[in-house]
Design a protein around this motif. Structure first.
Motif, short mmCIF file in Angstrom:
data_model
loop_
_atom_site.label_atom_id
_atom_site.label_comp_id
_atom_site.label_asym_id
_atom_site.label_seq_id
_atom_site.Cartn_x
_atom_site.Cartn_y
_atom_site.Cartn_z
N TRP A 263 16.01 19.62 67.46
CA TRP A 263 15.02 20.55 67.95
C TRP A 263 13.62 20.04 67.66
N HIS B 297 23.29 13.94 79.17
CA HIS B 297 24.27 14.84 79.76
C HIS B 297 23.98 16.27 79.33
N TYR C 18 28.20 17.80 77.27
CA TYR C 18 27.81 19.20 77.11
C TYR C 18 28.74 20.19 77.84
N LYS C 19 29.03 19.93 79.08
CA LYS C 19 29.83 20.88 79.86
C LYS C 19 31.28 20.91 79.41
N ARG D 2 32.27 20.28 76.44
CA ARG D 2 32.24 20.95 75.15
C ARG D 2 32.31 22.46 75.38
N GLU D 3 31.54 22.93 76.35
CA GLU D 3 31.51 24.35 76.67
C GLU D 3 32.91 24.83 77.08
N ARG E 194 35.39 24.66 74.05
CA ARG E 194 35.01 25.66 73.06
C ARG E 194 35.52 27.03 73.49
N ASP E 195 35.51 27.22 74.79
CA ASP E 195 36.01 28.45 75.37
C ASP E 195 37.54 28.54 75.21
N ARG F 193 41.56 30.69 72.19
CA ARG F 193 42.77 31.18 72.86
C ARG F 193 43.97 30.34 72.48
N SER G 269 27.99 21.63 63.34
CA SER G 269 26.59 21.70 62.91
C SER G 269 25.79 22.61 63.85
N GLU G 270 26.48 23.24 64.82
CA GLU G 270 25.76 24.02 65.82
C GLU G 270 25.96 25.52 65.66
N LEU H 105 28.84 30.99 66.58
CA LEU H 105 28.80 32.34 67.16
C LEU H 105 29.88 32.53 68.21
N LEU H 106 29.99 31.55 69.10
CA LEU H 106 30.92 31.72 70.22
C LEU H 106 32.37 31.62 69.79
N SER I 35 29.60 37.28 62.95
CA SER I 35 28.47 38.05 63.46
C SER I 35 27.70 38.73 62.33
N TYR J 139 25.34 36.15 60.87
CA TYR J 139 24.21 35.90 61.75
C TYR J 139 23.19 37.04 61.64
N ARG J 140 23.68 38.26 61.67
CA ARG J 140 22.76 39.41 61.71
C ARG J 140 22.27 39.82 60.33
N PRO K 239 17.08 28.12 68.04
CA PRO K 239 16.07 27.33 67.36
C PRO K 239 15.84 27.81 65.92
#
Lengths: 360, 355
Positions: free
Chosen positions: A177, A199, B165-166, B168-169, B172-173, B177, B191-192, B197-198, B218, B221-222, B236
């Motif tokens: 970041w 990517h 990236y895609k 990974r998405e 991760r989804d 399951r 590290s993300e 969260l997801l 959650s 996070y909150r 960020p």
């Protein structure tokens, strides 16, 4: 710095390419203005590295030309192109100090000592490396090493272009970041022509004024981040940019209207698909799908609500088709039956993957 | 399965890789280890796997002390960031390998391999070698090997870090399951923050060899227990600045003050730190609740769907993140609004001020 023209480039790694599938790059033609920030964005194998290697001179294209300020450099080797490159892994001399690392590209070209000193201190200041100029590079953290790599790319003011090849892939998110915004700031200050290959959509969109999206050796769209988000020219762009990507739903068009599973869906403009289109789809981003209260809308079943921090990603199914929604933290959403509504000004029809002409 | 670390430490020479840690993992759902590179995630995973021994403390599986049990006898699966497959074997044989080691063959082996391949959509590639696959397919092969074994404990060490990236998405989804019905305890290092969260489930934040908090993802996070947890769990990065509480209000430098409400209202007057995630700072002076601040914009990042501005305020650089496209100009002053309902307050010891 230079304006860069890629003129009718094609490239195949095969000795005797026959058809389009044999080409890693299928006819690329584009022009980059002097001083711009550009990104090449696409998945692995889309041809972006091939294109980068052609620009840097590591690869000679099968066809076409590369011009810097109108000057044909296609036949020139990398060292005669006057470019700087930053790679995924930091390329630095571990045994040298940070100062000597930054000075290296200048000393190598016989730049006089006083000028070297001035330039190294200026760049070190911008990158916040001034405190560690006397430290040996070997002792630095990965993000500081990558900063030095960037600094070595930036230190010369006579280069035609600075190219970044996935420079932040191995960097932790919070440092990523910082480096990302540093790079953006540097571009805003030095106004060098920069090409950033990645990517990662976030990196591409936040860095570049203009993004070139590639798929299977072709450019599918060139646009500003806003254009790519707001009006994807192809379902691939819609899917690739955005997280989750654009929903792409099979549809029918009759009487000048689009229907999804028998339900009429209002679109930005009345769809008039071209004759013989074999595949018609609706494209709508998760940001523009909401839960309808009242009449009308697409009946669906919410199957999962995922907490994404400042938003929630809601996964719904209409028959076999998955539809994602992005809701803010406060909107109620729970698994069970629901009715979905699409914002008509952001819902468009795609024919064989491409945004319909009339809608552009 | 119940898995527990009891006062575990790990020292290598003079270096402390893990300070004393006690932790009982959630038996179902994901246990995410969230932290920067070299924070201690891989150390924790190696200790659980039995690849390394703790310097002190005990590791318990299902009420049994396994501290000295070698990795081969722990019934664990491990998937790394780098795709580890046998290059000379087909995808089928790669997936089958843990079963063959366990002495299985015949119809049962075939059934199990095909089932795992099916779940990971590797059916069409079973006869290929790993080298002929894309990165995503190679990592799917490694994941299939972890599944087929039906381990009690599955350890995933940044398994998606080297993927596009895609992809990974997509994975991760699928991952939650994939493990949902398998009864295994899953530990997932990343590290993300967005990934944590997801994936949901539970999260342990790790920073410089210390676990700072463990609980429902959650909740962490909150309601982070301390400022370090808030820092680790923000992307960020969270804005943080010293504030003073006095006369029922919060004062940030000379220019911003707002009423102290919530838990901070009951705290004694004095110095605190405020933490504000960037999405609680909006770019315009709206009638939204909160306090107006303004500063010179230093950097702008417009991603098409959201706008990020870095601006100077009270001697620091603050970050605002908002939906939509906002026409900031670098070098100009802009007004922002901090949604004070999103402010977290921390005491001198770093602990969050909670009711």
């Amino acid at each position: 710095m230079a304006r860069i023209t890629l003129s009718d480039l094609r490239h195949s790694y095969l000795p005797d390419p026959q058809s389009d599938v044999d080409y890693a790059l299928k006819r690329i033609h584009l022009e980059w203005e002097d001083g711009g920030a550009y990104a090449l964005l696409g998945p692995s194998g889309c041809g972006k590295s091939t294109l980068l290697n052609i620009i840097s001179g590591l690869l000679h294209p099968s066809e076409g030309r590369v011009l810097f300020d109108g000057d044909d450099v296609t036949g020139r080797p990398p060292d005669q192109r006057n470019i700087a490159q930053v790679f995924q892994f930091p390329v630095i001399y571990d045994t040298m100090t940070v100062y000597d690392n930054l000075a290296f590209p200048l000393r190598n070209r016989g730049v006089e000592a006083a000028r070297v000193e001035a330039r190294v201190r200026e760049i070190a200041g911008m990158l916040e490396l001034d405190e560690m100029l006397d430290v040996r590079a070997a002792h630095l953290t990965p993000d500081n090493k990558q900063k030095i790599s960037m600094g070595r790319g930036l230190v010369r003011d006579d280069v035609n272009v600075i190219m970044f090849d996935e420079p932040l892939t191995v960097i932790d998110p919070h440092l990523k970041w910082k480096l990302r915004s540093k790079l953006k700031e540097l571009h805003q200050r030095v106004r060098a022509t920069m090409i950033y290959v990645t990517h990662d959509q976030t990196e591409a969109l936040t860095f570049a004024d203009q993004v070139v999206v590639m798929q299977e050796g072709e450019i599918v769209q060139i646009g500003t981040p806003v254009e790519l988000f707001e009006r994807p020219a192809h379902t691939f762009v819609g899917h690739f940019i955005g997280s989750p990507g654009m929903n792409v739903l099979p549809c029918e068009v009759r009487d000048g209207a689009a229907f999804f599973q028998g339900v009429r869906v209002a679109t930005e403009t009345a769809p008039t698909p071209p004759q013989g289109a074999s595949r018609l789809e609706l494209g709508v981003r998760p940001e523009f799908v909401t839960l309808a209260n009242g009449d009308g809308g697409v009946p669906a079943e919410i199957v999962r609500v995922a907490d994404a921090g400042r938003r929630r990603i809601v996964e719904a199914r209409a028959g076999e088709t998955r539809i994602n929604l992005l809701l803010d933290d406060e909107t109620e959403a729970a698994p069970g039956p629901a009715t979905l509504s699409f914002e008509s000004a952001k819902t468009r029809v795609y024919a064989d993957g491409w945004l319909m002409e009339g809608a552009r | 399965m119940s898995i527990e670390l009891r006062e575990v430490t790990k020292r290598v020479g003079a270096e402390i890789h893990l300070y004393q840690t006690s932790l009982e993992l959630a038996p179902t759902g994901f246990n995410v280890l969230l932290g920067a590179t070299s924070a201690g995630k891989t150390t924790l995973i190696s200790l659980l796997a039995g690849l390394r021994s703790p310097t002190s403390g005990e590791i318990w599986f299902n009420g049994e002390d396994v501290t000295d049990v070698p990795t081969q006898k722990r019934n664990v699966s491990l998937v790394h960031q780098f795709f580890v497959n046998y290059p000379h074997m087909s995808v089928y044989e790669n997936i089958a390998s843990p079963l063959r080691v366990a002495g299985m063959d015949g119809a049962e082996l075939k059934r199990r391999v095909e089932e795992a391949a099916d779940i990971l959509r590797l059916g069409p590639f079973l006869r290929r070698k790993p080298g002929e696959l894309s990165g995503g397919q190679q990592q799917r092969t490694a994941l299939a090997r972890a599944i087929v074994k039906e381990s009690d404990l599955v350890l995933l060490d940044e398994p998606l870090a080297n993927l596009d990236y895609k992809l990974r998405e997509e994975l991760r989804d699928e991952l939650p399951r994939l493990f949902a019905d398998r009864g295994a305890t899953v530990v997932y290092a990343t590290s993300e923050p967005s990934e944590a969260l997801l994936l949901g489930g539970h999260t342990a934040t790790v920073s410089e060899g210390r676990m700072t908090q463990f609980g429902r993802t959650s909740d962490l996070y909150r309601a982070p227990s301390d400022i370090e947890t808030a820092r680790v769990f923000s992307d960020p990065p969270i804005n943080a600045a010293p504030v003073i509480k006095a006369e029922g209000e919060i004062r940030l430098g000379d220019s911003a003050r707002w009423p102290a409400v919530g838990a901070i209202a009951d705290a004694p007057d004095g110095e605190y730190m405020v933490g504000v995630r960037p999405h609680y700072i909006a770019p315009v002076a709206s009638d939204a609740p909160g306090v107006a601040v303004n500063g010179e914009v230093k950097i702008t990042e417009l991603s098409g769907s959201e706008s990020i501005a870095h601006f100077e305020f009270e001697g620091g650089v603050w970050v605002s993140q908002s939906d939509g496209v906002h026409p900031y100009r670098v070098g100009e002053r802009h007004e922002f609004r901090i949604d004070t309902a999103g402010c977290l307050y921390f005491g001198a010891d770093g602990a969050r001020i909670a009711a």
